[in-house]
Scaffold this active site. Sequence first.
Site, PDB file in Angstrom:
ATOM      1  N   GLY A 253     -39.979 -10.556  -4.103  1.00 18.05           N
ATOM      2  CA  GLY A 253     -39.217 -10.957  -5.282  1.00 18.05           C
ATOM      3  C   GLY A 253     -39.676 -12.247  -5.927  1.00 18.05           C
ATOM      4  O   GLY A 253     -39.053 -12.715  -6.885  1.00 18.05           O
ATOM      5  N   PRO A 295     -44.138 -10.006  -0.667  1.00 20.95           N
ATOM      6  CA  PRO A 295     -44.373 -10.083  -2.110  1.00 20.95           C
ATOM      7  C   PRO A 295     -45.260  -8.949  -2.623  1.00 20.95           C
ATOM      8  O   PRO A 295     -46.190  -8.522  -1.940  1.00 20.95           O
ATOM      9  CB  PRO A 295     -45.097 -11.422  -2.269  1.00 20.95           C
ATOM     10  CG  PRO A 295     -45.796 -11.608  -0.962  1.00 20.95           C
ATOM     11  CD  PRO A 295     -44.888 -11.014   0.085  1.00 20.95           C
ATOM     12  N   GLY A 296     -44.955  -8.461  -3.798  1.00 28.43           N
ATOM     13  CA  GLY A 296     -45.820  -7.503  -4.483  1.00 28.43           C
ATOM     14  C   GLY A 296     -46.309  -8.142  -5.783  1.00 28.43           C
ATOM     15  O   GLY A 296     -47.489  -8.440  -5.957  1.00 28.43           O
ATOM     16  N   ARG A 297     -45.341  -8.383  -6.662  1.00 29.70           N
ATOM     17  CA  ARG A 297     -45.627  -8.979  -7.971  1.00 29.70           C
ATOM     18  C   ARG A 297     -46.408 -10.294  -7.842  1.00 29.70           C
ATOM     19  O   ARG A 297     -47.357 -10.530  -8.587  1.00 29.70           O
ATOM     20  CB  ARG A 297     -44.297  -9.261  -8.667  1.00 29.70           C
ATOM     21  CG  ARG A 297     -44.402  -9.606 -10.139  1.00 29.70           C
ATOM     22  CD  ARG A 297     -43.042 -10.045 -10.689  1.00 29.70           C
ATOM     23  NE  ARG A 297     -41.977  -9.092 -10.402  1.00 29.70           N
ATOM     24  CZ  ARG A 297     -41.702  -8.028 -11.152  1.00 29.70           C
ATOM     25  NH1 ARG A 297     -42.394  -7.807 -12.238  1.00 29.70           N
ATOM     26  NH2 ARG A 297     -40.719  -7.214 -10.825  1.00 29.70           N
ATOM     27  N   ARG A 334     -42.882  -1.300 -18.509  1.00 29.83           N
ATOM     28  CA  ARG A 334     -41.965  -2.425 -18.265  1.00 29.83           C
ATOM     29  C   ARG A 334     -41.165  -2.842 -19.492  1.00 29.83           C
ATOM     30  O   ARG A 334     -39.959  -3.077 -19.383  1.00 29.83           O
ATOM     31  CB  ARG A 334     -42.722  -3.621 -17.673  1.00 29.83           C
ATOM     32  CG  ARG A 334     -43.370  -3.315 -16.310  1.00 29.83           C
ATOM     33  CD  ARG A 334     -43.961  -4.555 -15.665  1.00 29.83           C
ATOM     34  NE  ARG A 334     -42.931  -5.519 -15.358  1.00 29.83           N
ATOM     35  CZ  ARG A 334     -42.695  -6.605 -16.056  1.00 29.83           C
ATOM     36  NH1 ARG A 334     -43.447  -6.918 -17.090  1.00 29.83           N
ATOM     37  NH2 ARG A 334     -41.718  -7.407 -15.719  1.00 29.83           N
ATOM     38  N   TYR A 338     -37.251  -2.569 -18.650  1.00 32.32           N
ATOM     39  CA  TYR A 338     -36.549  -3.821 -18.347  1.00 32.32           C
ATOM     40  C   TYR A 338     -36.431  -4.730 -19.563  1.00 32.32           C
ATOM     41  O   TYR A 338     -35.999  -5.873 -19.427  1.00 32.32           O
ATOM     42  CB  TYR A 338     -37.287  -4.620 -17.267  1.00 32.32           C
ATOM     43  CG  TYR A 338     -37.733  -3.849 -16.058  1.00 32.32           C
ATOM     44  CD1 TYR A 338     -36.803  -3.187 -15.254  1.00 32.32           C
ATOM     45  CD2 TYR A 338     -39.070  -3.809 -15.699  1.00 32.32           C
ATOM     46  CE1 TYR A 338     -37.218  -2.487 -14.135  1.00 32.32           C
ATOM     47  CE2 TYR A 338     -39.486  -3.113 -14.576  1.00 32.32           C
ATOM     48  CZ  TYR A 338     -38.561  -2.455 -13.797  1.00 32.32           C
ATOM     49  OH  TYR A 338     -38.973  -1.776 -12.683  1.00 32.32           O
ATOM     50  N   CYS A 365     -44.781   8.859 -28.461  1.00 32.57           N
ATOM     51  CA  CYS A 365     -43.802   9.406 -29.400  1.00 32.57           C
ATOM     52  C   CYS A 365     -42.400   8.898 -29.109  1.00 32.57           C
ATOM     53  O   CYS A 365     -41.470   9.679 -28.872  1.00 32.57           O
ATOM     54  CB  CYS A 365     -43.851  10.925 -29.351  1.00 32.57           C
ATOM     55  SG  CYS A 365     -45.490  11.551 -29.704  1.00 32.57           S
ATOM     56  N   GLU A 366     -42.255   7.573 -29.053  1.00 32.09           N
ATOM     57  CA  GLU A 366     -40.969   6.919 -28.814  1.00 32.09           C
ATOM     58  C   GLU A 366     -40.968   5.636 -29.642  1.00 32.09           C
ATOM     59  O   GLU A 366     -41.911   4.854 -29.551  1.00 32.09           O
ATOM     60  CB  GLU A 366     -40.834   6.499 -27.339  1.00 32.09           C
ATOM     61  CG  GLU A 366     -40.886   7.609 -26.340  1.00 32.09           C
ATOM     62  CD  GLU A 366     -39.506   8.161 -26.005  1.00 32.09           C
ATOM     63  OE1 GLU A 366     -38.503   7.460 -26.248  1.00 32.09           O
ATOM     64  OE2 GLU A 366     -39.451   9.295 -25.515  1.00 32.09           O
ATOM     65  N   TYR A 394     -46.596  -3.326 -11.096  1.00 31.29           N
ATOM     66  CA  TYR A 394     -45.594  -2.434 -11.689  1.00 31.29           C
ATOM     67  C   TYR A 394     -45.965  -1.947 -13.086  1.00 31.29           C
ATOM     68  O   TYR A 394     -45.091  -1.732 -13.919  1.00 31.29           O
ATOM     69  CB  TYR A 394     -44.209  -3.108 -11.699  1.00 31.29           C
ATOM     70  CG  TYR A 394     -43.786  -3.540 -10.316  1.00 31.29           C
ATOM     71  CD1 TYR A 394     -43.526  -2.592  -9.332  1.00 31.29           C
ATOM     72  CD2 TYR A 394     -43.698  -4.889  -9.980  1.00 31.29           C
ATOM     73  CE1 TYR A 394     -43.177  -2.976  -8.052  1.00 31.29           C
ATOM     74  CE2 TYR A 394     -43.349  -5.281  -8.698  1.00 31.29           C
ATOM     75  CZ  TYR A 394     -43.084  -4.320  -7.740  1.00 31.29           C
ATOM     76  OH  TYR A 394     -42.752  -4.701  -6.466  1.00 31.29           O
TER      77      TYR A 394
HETATM   78  C1  LIG Z   1     -39.999  -3.997  -4.177  1.00 23.70           C
HETATM   79  C2  LIG Z   1     -39.860  -4.599  -2.845  1.00 23.70           C
HETATM   80  C3  LIG Z   1     -40.664  -5.692  -2.493  1.00 23.70           C
HETATM   81  C4  LIG Z   1     -41.622  -6.358  -3.458  1.00 23.70           C
HETATM   82  O1  LIG Z   1     -40.969  -6.955  -4.515  1.00 23.70           O
HETATM   83  P1  LIG Z   1     -41.746  -7.948  -5.516  1.00 23.70           P
HETATM   84  O2  LIG Z   1     -40.727  -8.318  -6.512  1.00 23.70           O
HETATM   85  O3  LIG Z   1     -42.872  -7.178  -6.107  1.00 23.70           O
HETATM   86  O4  LIG Z   1     -42.235  -9.090  -4.724  1.00 23.70           O
HETATM   87  C5  LIG Z   1     -40.539  -6.186  -1.213  1.00 23.70           C
HETATM   88  N1  LIG Z   1     -39.666  -5.641  -0.323  1.00 23.70           N
HETATM   89  C6  LIG Z   1     -38.888  -4.584  -0.646  1.00 23.70           C
HETATM   90  C7  LIG Z   1     -37.970  -4.042   0.378  1.00 23.70           C
HETATM   91  C8  LIG Z   1     -38.956  -4.030  -1.908  1.00 23.70           C
HETATM   92  O5  LIG Z   1     -38.172  -3.011  -2.221  1.00 23.70           O
END
Ligand SMILES: *Cc1c(COP(=O)(O)O)cnc(C)c1O
Length: 443
Positions: A253, A295-297, A334, A338, A365-366, A394
Amino acid sequence: MSLPHPSSISASTPWPATAHWGPYGLEVGGVPVVELAAEFGTPLLVLDVEHLRRRCRELTGAFPRVYFAAKALTSRRLLRFVNAEGLRVLAASGGELDACLRAGLPPRHLALHGNSKSDTEIEQAVAAGVGLLVCDHLEEIARVEAAARRLARRQDVLVRVVPEVAGGAHPSLVTGTAASKFGVPIETGAAAAAAVAVAESSALRFRGLHAHIGSQILEPEPFLAAIDRLVAFAGLLARRDGVTTEILDIGGGFGITYVDEDPLDLSSSGRAMSRRLRAAAAREGIPVPCLAVEPGRAVVGGAGLTLYRVEAVKTAADGRRIAAVDGGMSDNPRPMLYGARHTLAPAARATPGDAPATTVVGRHCESGDVIAEGVPLGTDLAGQVLAVAATGAYCYTLASNYNRTPRPAVVAVRDGSAGLWLRRETHDDLDRLEVPVASGVAV
Ligand SMILES: *Cc1c(COP(=O)(O)O)cnc(C)c1O
Protein backbone atom coordinates in the site's frame (compact mmCIF):
# COMPACT_ATOMS: atom_id res chain seq x y z
CA MET A 1 11.12 13.46 9.49
CA SER A 2 14.79 12.63 8.82
CA LEU A 3 16.42 13.43 5.50
CA PRO A 4 15.90 10.77 2.83
CA HIS A 5 18.91 8.76 1.71
CA PRO A 6 20.56 10.45 -1.32
CA SER A 7 19.76 7.46 -3.54
CA SER A 8 16.10 7.44 -2.55
CA ILE A 9 13.56 8.51 -5.16
CA SER A 10 11.41 10.46 -2.78
CA ALA A 11 11.41 13.73 -4.70
CA SER A 12 7.88 14.33 -5.91
CA THR A 13 8.37 13.56 -9.57
CA PRO A 14 6.18 11.01 -11.33
CA TRP A 15 8.93 10.24 -13.88
CA PRO A 16 11.34 7.34 -13.35
CA ALA A 17 14.78 7.75 -11.79
CA THR A 18 16.80 8.08 -14.99
CA ALA A 19 14.24 10.19 -16.91
CA HIS A 20 15.44 13.54 -18.17
CA TRP A 21 14.63 15.93 -20.98
CA GLY A 22 17.44 16.24 -23.52
CA PRO A 23 17.89 17.37 -27.11
CA TYR A 24 15.93 14.31 -28.31
CA GLY A 25 13.13 14.90 -25.84
CA LEU A 26 12.40 12.53 -22.99
CA GLU A 27 15.14 9.96 -22.35
CA VAL A 28 14.84 7.00 -19.97
CA GLY A 29 17.63 4.53 -19.23
CA GLY A 30 19.79 6.50 -21.66
CA VAL A 31 17.39 5.93 -24.58
CA PRO A 32 15.23 8.63 -26.21
CA VAL A 33 11.71 7.29 -25.83
CA VAL A 34 10.75 8.37 -29.37
CA GLU A 35 13.29 5.79 -30.57
CA LEU A 36 11.55 3.14 -28.46
CA ALA A 37 8.20 4.10 -29.98
CA ALA A 38 9.70 3.83 -33.48
CA GLU A 39 11.34 0.45 -32.79
CA PHE A 40 8.69 -1.30 -30.68
CA GLY A 41 5.52 0.53 -31.72
CA THR A 42 2.85 2.12 -29.54
CA PRO A 43 1.19 1.85 -27.08
CA LEU A 44 4.32 0.74 -25.26
CA LEU A 45 5.05 0.20 -21.57
CA VAL A 46 8.64 1.23 -20.81
CA LEU A 47 10.33 0.14 -17.57
CA ASP A 48 13.35 1.92 -16.12
CA VAL A 49 15.49 -0.92 -14.73
CA GLU A 50 17.64 1.46 -12.67
CA HIS A 51 14.51 2.82 -10.99
CA LEU A 52 13.38 -0.73 -10.23
CA ARG A 53 16.78 -1.62 -8.82
CA ARG A 54 16.84 1.42 -6.53
CA ARG A 55 13.33 0.77 -5.29
CA CYS A 56 14.16 -2.86 -4.51
CA ARG A 57 17.28 -1.78 -2.61
CA GLU A 58 15.44 0.92 -0.67
CA LEU A 59 12.86 -1.65 0.36
CA THR A 60 15.30 -4.39 1.35
CA GLY A 61 17.31 -1.75 3.24
CA ALA A 62 14.22 -0.56 5.11
CA PHE A 63 12.41 -3.82 5.93
CA PRO A 64 13.63 -7.25 7.10
CA ARG A 65 11.36 -9.16 4.70
CA VAL A 66 9.87 -7.85 1.45
CA TYR A 67 7.39 -9.57 -0.85
CA PHE A 68 6.71 -8.03 -4.26
CA ALA A 69 2.94 -8.13 -4.91
CA ALA A 70 2.93 -9.70 -8.37
CA LYS A 71 -0.55 -8.42 -9.21
CA ALA A 72 0.97 -4.94 -9.76
CA LEU A 73 2.90 -6.24 -12.79
CA THR A 74 3.79 -9.79 -13.75
CA SER A 75 6.43 -10.84 -16.25
CA ARG A 76 9.04 -13.56 -15.99
CA ARG A 77 11.90 -11.09 -16.40
CA LEU A 78 10.49 -8.79 -13.75
CA LEU A 79 9.87 -11.61 -11.25
CA ARG A 80 13.42 -12.88 -11.70
CA PHE A 81 14.79 -9.36 -11.40
CA VAL A 82 13.07 -8.54 -8.11
CA ASN A 83 13.89 -11.99 -6.69
CA ALA A 84 17.57 -11.54 -7.58
CA GLU A 85 17.37 -8.19 -5.73
CA GLY A 86 16.32 -10.05 -2.58
CA LEU A 87 12.54 -9.72 -2.75
CA ARG A 88 10.19 -12.65 -2.31
CA VAL A 89 6.95 -12.66 -4.28
CA LEU A 90 3.31 -12.56 -3.19
CA ALA A 91 0.83 -14.24 -5.52
CA ALA A 92 -2.89 -13.47 -5.38
CA SER A 93 -4.04 -16.39 -7.51
CA GLY A 94 -3.07 -19.71 -9.00
CA GLY A 95 -2.22 -17.84 -12.20
CA GLU A 96 0.26 -15.53 -10.48
CA LEU A 97 1.70 -18.46 -8.54
CA ASP A 98 2.12 -20.37 -11.80
CA ALA A 99 3.94 -17.37 -13.32
CA CYS A 100 6.36 -17.33 -10.35
CA LEU A 101 7.01 -21.08 -10.62
CA ARG A 102 7.50 -20.86 -14.40
CA ALA A 103 9.93 -17.99 -13.78
CA GLY A 104 11.95 -20.48 -11.71
CA LEU A 105 11.60 -18.68 -8.38
CA PRO A 106 12.30 -20.84 -5.32
CA PRO A 107 8.89 -21.92 -3.94
CA ARG A 108 10.02 -21.07 -0.40
CA HIS A 109 10.27 -17.42 -1.53
CA LEU A 110 6.60 -17.40 -2.54
CA ALA A 111 3.42 -16.63 -0.63
CA LEU A 112 -0.14 -17.14 -1.77
CA HIS A 113 -2.98 -15.00 -0.47
CA GLY A 114 -6.55 -14.39 -1.61
CA ASN A 115 -10.03 -14.21 -0.12
CA SER A 116 -11.55 -16.83 -2.44
CA LYS A 117 -9.02 -19.54 -3.15
CA SER A 118 -10.22 -22.68 -4.90
CA ASP A 119 -9.22 -26.15 -3.72
CA THR A 120 -7.16 -26.39 -6.91
CA GLU A 121 -5.21 -23.25 -5.99
CA ILE A 122 -4.67 -24.43 -2.41
CA GLU A 123 -3.47 -27.81 -3.67
CA GLN A 124 -1.21 -26.12 -6.26
CA ALA A 125 0.40 -23.94 -3.58
CA VAL A 126 0.91 -26.73 -1.02
CA ALA A 127 2.22 -29.15 -3.67
CA ALA A 128 4.66 -26.53 -4.95
CA GLY A 129 5.91 -25.97 -1.40
CA VAL A 130 5.20 -22.25 -1.11
CA GLY A 131 6.89 -20.60 1.83
CA LEU A 132 3.69 -19.10 3.19
CA LEU A 133 0.00 -19.56 2.62
CA VAL A 134 -2.09 -16.65 3.89
CA CYS A 135 -5.37 -18.05 5.21
CA ASP A 136 -8.30 -15.70 4.92
CA HIS A 137 -10.86 -17.41 7.17
CA LEU A 138 -11.46 -20.38 9.47
CA GLU A 139 -13.11 -22.68 6.95
CA GLU A 140 -10.21 -22.21 4.55
CA ILE A 141 -7.80 -23.42 7.24
CA ALA A 142 -9.52 -26.79 7.23
CA ARG A 143 -9.14 -26.98 3.46
CA VAL A 144 -5.44 -26.12 3.61
CA GLU A 145 -4.98 -28.70 6.34
CA ALA A 146 -6.72 -31.35 4.22
CA ALA A 147 -4.50 -30.52 1.23
CA ALA A 148 -1.37 -30.67 3.39
CA ARG A 149 -2.39 -34.10 4.73
CA ARG A 150 -3.18 -35.42 1.24
CA LEU A 151 0.22 -34.25 0.01
CA ALA A 152 2.05 -35.29 3.20
CA ARG A 153 3.37 -31.76 3.72
CA ARG A 154 3.52 -29.39 6.63
CA GLN A 155 2.40 -25.98 5.40
CA ASP A 156 3.50 -22.68 6.95
CA VAL A 157 0.52 -20.36 7.39
CA LEU A 158 -0.20 -16.71 8.17
CA VAL A 159 -3.68 -15.73 9.31
CA ARG A 160 -5.10 -12.63 7.65
CA VAL A 161 -6.84 -10.41 10.15
CA VAL A 162 -8.87 -7.23 9.84
CA PRO A 163 -6.96 -4.54 11.75
CA GLU A 164 -9.81 -2.03 11.46
CA VAL A 165 -7.42 0.62 10.22
CA ALA A 166 -8.35 2.43 7.02
CA GLY A 167 -5.96 3.74 4.40
CA GLY A 168 -6.00 4.27 0.66
CA ALA A 169 -6.55 6.77 -2.09
CA HIS A 170 -10.00 5.55 -3.22
CA PRO A 171 -12.84 3.54 -1.56
CA SER A 172 -11.96 0.54 -3.77
CA LEU A 173 -8.41 0.67 -2.40
CA VAL A 174 -9.37 0.58 1.31
CA THR A 175 -9.16 -2.99 2.58
CA GLY A 176 -8.49 -2.94 6.32
CA THR A 177 -11.81 -1.80 7.79
CA ALA A 178 -14.54 -3.72 9.60
CA ALA A 179 -16.62 -3.92 6.42
CA SER A 180 -13.75 -5.51 4.49
CA LYS A 181 -14.30 -8.73 2.56
CA PHE A 182 -10.70 -9.73 3.40
CA GLY A 183 -9.59 -11.59 6.52
CA VAL A 184 -11.03 -12.49 9.92
CA PRO A 185 -12.06 -9.88 12.51
CA ILE A 186 -10.07 -9.58 15.72
CA GLU A 187 -12.95 -8.20 17.82
CA THR A 188 -15.31 -11.16 17.46
CA GLY A 189 -12.71 -13.72 18.47
CA ALA A 190 -12.71 -15.21 14.97
CA ALA A 191 -9.06 -14.28 14.39
CA ALA A 192 -7.96 -15.97 17.62
CA ALA A 193 -9.96 -19.09 16.75
CA ALA A 194 -8.26 -19.18 13.34
CA ALA A 195 -4.75 -18.76 14.80
CA VAL A 196 -5.38 -21.48 17.38
CA ALA A 197 -6.78 -23.83 14.72
CA VAL A 198 -3.58 -23.43 12.69
CA ALA A 199 -1.32 -23.80 15.72
CA GLU A 200 -3.07 -26.98 16.84
CA SER A 201 -2.86 -28.72 13.47
CA SER A 202 0.00 -31.16 12.96
CA ALA A 203 -0.24 -30.54 9.18
CA LEU A 204 0.16 -26.76 9.53
CA ARG A 205 2.62 -24.42 11.19
CA PHE A 206 1.40 -21.06 12.51
CA ARG A 207 4.00 -18.45 11.51
CA GLY A 208 2.19 -15.20 12.16
CA LEU A 209 -0.34 -12.55 11.27
CA HIS A 210 -1.12 -10.78 8.05
CA ALA A 211 -3.01 -7.58 7.26
CA HIS A 212 -3.28 -5.22 4.32
CA ILE A 213 -4.92 -1.88 5.04
CA GLY A 214 -5.20 -0.30 1.59
CA SER A 215 -3.29 1.10 -1.34
CA GLN A 216 -1.60 4.37 -2.42
CA ILE A 217 -1.13 5.40 1.25
CA LEU A 218 1.14 8.44 1.53
CA GLU A 219 1.64 8.64 5.33
CA PRO A 220 3.22 6.13 7.74
CA GLU A 221 0.55 6.63 10.44
CA PRO A 222 -1.98 4.01 9.25
CA PHE A 223 0.81 1.41 9.14
CA LEU A 224 1.93 2.35 12.66
CA ALA A 225 -1.66 2.04 13.89
CA ALA A 226 -1.95 -1.38 12.22
CA ILE A 227 1.30 -2.50 13.88
CA ASP A 228 -0.03 -1.47 17.32
CA ARG A 229 -3.25 -3.33 16.68
CA LEU A 230 -1.60 -6.52 15.41
CA VAL A 231 1.03 -6.63 18.15
CA ALA A 232 -1.63 -6.17 20.83
CA PHE A 233 -3.44 -9.13 19.30
CA ALA A 234 -0.18 -11.13 19.09
CA GLY A 235 0.30 -10.40 22.81
CA LEU A 236 -3.13 -11.77 23.58
CA LEU A 237 -2.45 -14.89 21.50
CA ALA A 238 0.83 -15.45 23.33
CA ARG A 239 -0.55 -14.98 26.85
CA ARG A 240 -3.91 -16.65 26.52
CA ASP A 241 -3.34 -19.31 23.85
CA GLY A 242 0.41 -19.89 23.95
CA VAL A 243 0.63 -19.12 20.21
CA THR A 244 3.78 -17.33 18.99
CA THR A 245 3.73 -14.74 16.19
CA GLU A 246 7.07 -14.98 14.38
CA ILE A 247 6.11 -12.91 11.34
CA LEU A 248 4.07 -9.74 11.31
CA ASP A 249 3.11 -8.96 7.72
CA ILE A 250 1.49 -5.55 7.36
CA GLY A 251 0.85 -5.88 3.62
CA GLY A 252 1.53 -3.30 0.93
CA GLY A 253 0.00 0.00 0.00
CA PHE A 254 3.00 2.36 -0.03
CA GLY A 255 2.02 5.39 -2.11
CA ILE A 256 3.90 6.92 -5.04
CA THR A 257 3.80 10.15 -7.05
CA TYR A 258 1.34 10.27 -9.94
CA VAL A 259 1.04 14.04 -10.29
CA ASP A 260 2.25 16.04 -7.29
CA GLU A 261 1.80 13.67 -4.32
CA ASP A 262 4.62 13.37 -1.77
CA PRO A 263 5.38 9.64 -1.89
CA LEU A 264 5.73 7.56 1.26
CA ASP A 265 9.43 7.70 2.11
CA LEU A 266 10.42 4.04 2.38
CA SER A 267 13.59 4.42 4.45
CA SER A 268 12.23 6.68 7.17
CA SER A 269 8.88 4.88 7.24
CA GLY A 270 10.63 1.54 7.57
CA ARG A 271 12.62 2.85 10.50
CA ALA A 272 9.50 4.25 12.15
CA MET A 273 7.63 0.98 11.69
CA SER A 274 10.48 -1.10 13.12
CA ARG A 275 10.72 1.22 16.14
CA ARG A 276 6.99 0.97 16.69
CA LEU A 277 7.10 -2.81 16.38
CA ARG A 278 9.89 -3.11 18.97
CA ALA A 279 8.10 -0.80 21.40
CA ALA A 280 4.78 -2.61 21.03
CA ALA A 281 6.40 -6.05 21.41
CA ALA A 282 8.18 -4.89 24.58
CA ARG A 283 4.86 -3.60 25.96
CA GLU A 284 3.23 -6.95 25.27
CA GLY A 285 6.22 -8.89 26.59
CA ILE A 286 6.63 -10.93 23.40
CA PRO A 287 9.69 -11.52 21.17
CA VAL A 288 9.89 -8.95 18.33
CA PRO A 289 8.28 -10.54 15.24
CA CYS A 290 9.93 -10.27 11.82
CA LEU A 291 8.32 -7.33 10.00
CA ALA A 292 7.21 -8.25 6.47
CA VAL A 293 5.78 -5.93 3.81
CA GLU A 294 4.22 -6.60 0.42
CA PRO A 295 4.61 -3.58 -1.85
CA GLY A 296 3.49 -3.75 -5.47
CA ARG A 297 2.90 -0.19 -6.62
CA ALA A 298 5.97 1.13 -4.75
CA VAL A 299 8.23 -1.31 -6.63
CA VAL A 300 7.05 -0.92 -10.22
CA GLY A 301 4.58 1.98 -10.39
CA GLY A 302 7.08 4.80 -10.85
CA ALA A 303 9.45 2.66 -12.93
CA GLY A 304 7.00 2.52 -15.83
CA LEU A 305 5.70 4.97 -18.38
CA THR A 306 3.41 4.46 -21.33
CA LEU A 307 4.05 5.79 -24.83
CA TYR A 308 1.13 6.53 -27.13
CA ARG A 309 0.95 8.04 -30.59
CA VAL A 310 -1.55 10.84 -31.28
CA GLU A 311 -3.83 9.65 -34.07
CA ALA A 312 -6.31 12.54 -34.20
CA VAL A 313 -6.51 16.16 -33.06
CA LYS A 314 -9.71 18.15 -33.14
CA THR A 315 -11.67 20.90 -31.47
CA ALA A 316 -14.79 19.85 -29.55
CA ALA A 317 -18.07 21.78 -29.75
CA ASP A 318 -17.25 23.40 -26.39
CA GLY A 319 -13.95 24.69 -27.77
CA ARG A 320 -11.66 22.22 -26.00
CA ARG A 321 -8.78 20.84 -28.03
CA ILE A 322 -8.87 17.05 -28.02
CA ALA A 323 -6.04 14.67 -28.91
CA ALA A 324 -6.94 11.00 -29.36
CA VAL A 325 -4.20 8.40 -28.86
CA ASP A 326 -3.81 4.78 -29.97
CA GLY A 327 -4.52 3.27 -26.53
CA GLY A 328 -6.50 4.18 -23.43
CA MET A 329 -8.72 2.28 -21.02
CA SER A 330 -7.66 -1.07 -22.48
CA ASP A 331 -4.03 -0.57 -21.37
CA ASN A 332 -4.71 1.77 -18.42
CA PRO A 333 -8.14 1.52 -16.81
CA ARG A 334 -7.06 3.44 -13.68
CA PRO A 335 -8.61 6.79 -14.68
CA MET A 336 -11.94 5.04 -15.29
CA LEU A 337 -11.79 2.75 -12.25
CA TYR A 338 -10.50 5.14 -9.60
CA GLY A 339 -10.69 8.59 -11.18
CA ALA A 340 -6.89 8.35 -11.14
CA ARG A 341 -4.76 11.15 -12.54
CA HIS A 342 -1.49 10.73 -14.43
CA THR A 343 1.17 13.17 -15.60
CA LEU A 344 1.52 13.37 -19.36
CA ALA A 345 4.04 15.09 -21.64
CA PRO A 346 4.99 15.23 -25.33
CA ALA A 347 7.98 12.89 -25.71
CA ALA A 348 9.86 14.59 -28.54
CA ARG A 349 10.21 18.07 -27.03
CA ALA A 350 13.20 19.28 -25.08
CA THR A 351 10.90 20.48 -22.26
CA PRO A 352 7.86 18.79 -20.70
CA GLY A 353 5.26 20.88 -22.59
CA ASP A 354 3.71 24.26 -23.35
CA ALA A 355 0.33 25.78 -24.34
CA PRO A 356 -2.30 25.21 -25.63
CA ALA A 357 -4.05 22.99 -23.12
CA THR A 358 -5.35 19.72 -24.52
CA THR A 359 -7.62 16.92 -23.37
CA VAL A 360 -6.07 13.56 -24.18
CA VAL A 361 -8.55 10.78 -24.79
CA GLY A 362 -8.25 7.08 -25.54
CA ARG A 363 -9.39 5.23 -28.62
CA HIS A 364 -12.19 3.23 -26.99
CA CYS A 365 -15.94 3.44 -27.41
CA GLU A 366 -16.57 5.04 -24.01
CA SER A 367 -16.79 8.78 -23.28
CA GLY A 368 -15.07 8.18 -19.94
CA ASP A 369 -11.96 6.92 -21.73
CA VAL A 370 -10.00 10.09 -20.88
CA ILE A 371 -6.30 9.93 -20.02
CA ALA A 372 -5.67 13.53 -18.92
CA GLU A 373 -7.37 16.92 -19.15
CA GLY A 374 -6.03 20.41 -19.71
CA VAL A 375 -2.43 19.39 -20.41
CA PRO A 376 -0.14 21.93 -22.12
CA LEU A 377 0.96 19.89 -25.12
CA GLY A 378 2.01 22.52 -27.64
CA THR A 379 1.01 22.67 -31.29
CA ASP A 380 1.65 20.16 -34.13
CA LEU A 381 0.39 17.27 -32.04
CA ALA A 382 -0.77 14.90 -34.80
CA GLY A 383 1.55 11.90 -35.05
CA GLN A 384 3.49 12.94 -31.92
CA VAL A 385 4.46 10.49 -29.19
CA LEU A 386 3.00 11.23 -25.76
CA ALA A 387 4.46 9.82 -22.54
CA VAL A 388 2.26 9.05 -19.52
CA ALA A 389 4.15 8.71 -16.23
CA ALA A 390 3.83 6.19 -13.38
CA THR A 391 2.05 3.44 -15.31
CA GLY A 392 4.23 0.54 -14.15
CA ALA A 393 1.67 -0.80 -11.64
CA TYR A 394 -1.95 -1.84 -12.13
CA CYS A 395 -2.08 -0.83 -15.80
CA TYR A 396 -0.79 -3.82 -17.74
CA THR A 397 -2.24 -6.30 -15.22
CA LEU A 398 -5.63 -4.57 -15.36
CA ALA A 399 -5.49 -4.33 -19.15
CA SER A 400 -8.24 -5.79 -21.28
CA ASN A 401 -8.82 -6.58 -24.92
CA TYR A 402 -11.80 -4.25 -25.10
CA ASN A 403 -12.53 -3.36 -28.74
CA ARG A 404 -10.36 -6.39 -29.51
CA THR A 405 -7.29 -4.28 -28.75
CA PRO A 406 -4.03 -6.24 -28.40
CA ARG A 407 -2.07 -5.62 -25.18
CA PRO A 408 1.02 -3.39 -25.54
CA ALA A 409 4.59 -4.65 -25.48
CA VAL A 410 6.71 -4.16 -22.34
CA VAL A 411 10.27 -2.96 -22.86
CA ALA A 412 12.97 -2.54 -20.21
CA VAL A 413 15.66 0.11 -20.64
CA ARG A 414 19.04 0.42 -18.96
CA ASP A 415 22.37 2.08 -19.79
CA GLY A 416 21.40 3.04 -23.33
CA SER A 417 19.89 -0.25 -24.40
CA ALA A 418 16.40 -1.68 -24.55
CA GLY A 419 15.19 -5.26 -24.14
CA LEU A 420 11.77 -6.71 -24.76
CA TRP A 421 10.23 -8.18 -21.56
CA LEU A 422 6.78 -8.94 -23.01
CA ARG A 423 6.05 -8.88 -26.73
CA ARG A 424 3.07 -7.04 -28.14
CA GLU A 425 -0.10 -9.10 -28.40
CA THR A 426 -1.23 -9.82 -31.97
CA HIS A 427 -4.58 -10.47 -33.61
CA ASP A 428 -3.50 -14.12 -33.81
CA ASP A 429 -2.99 -14.16 -30.03
CA LEU A 430 -6.51 -12.85 -29.63
CA ASP A 431 -7.76 -15.60 -31.95
CA ARG A 432 -6.08 -18.45 -30.05
CA LEU A 433 -9.06 -19.20 -27.80
CA GLU A 434 -11.46 -19.68 -30.69
CA VAL A 435 -12.50 -23.25 -31.38
CA PRO A 436 -12.68 -24.47 -34.98
CA VAL A 437 -16.06 -23.80 -36.54
CA ALA A 438 -17.38 -27.15 -37.78
CA SER A 439 -19.45 -26.69 -40.91
CA GLY A 440 -23.16 -27.15 -40.41
CA VAL A 441 -23.03 -26.91 -36.59
CA ALA A 442 -25.20 -24.04 -35.36
CA VAL A 443 -24.24 -23.87 -31.68
C1 LIG B 1 -2.74 -5.57 -3.43
C2 LIG B 1 -2.05 -6.12 -2.26
C3 LIG B 1 -0.73 -5.75 -2.00
C4 LIG B 1 0.02 -4.72 -2.82
O1 LIG B 1 -0.53 -3.47 -2.72
P1 LIG B 1 0.24 -2.17 -3.28
O2 LIG B 1 -0.69 -1.06 -3.03
O3 LIG B 1 0.48 -2.40 -4.73
O4 LIG B 1 1.51 -2.05 -2.54
C5 LIG B 1 -0.10 -6.34 -0.92
N1 LIG B 1 -0.75 -7.24 -0.13
C6 LIG B 1 -2.03 -7.61 -0.38
C7 LIG B 1 -2.66 -8.61 0.52
C8 LIG B 1 -2.72 -7.07 -1.44
O5 LIG B 1 -3.98 -7.42 -1.65
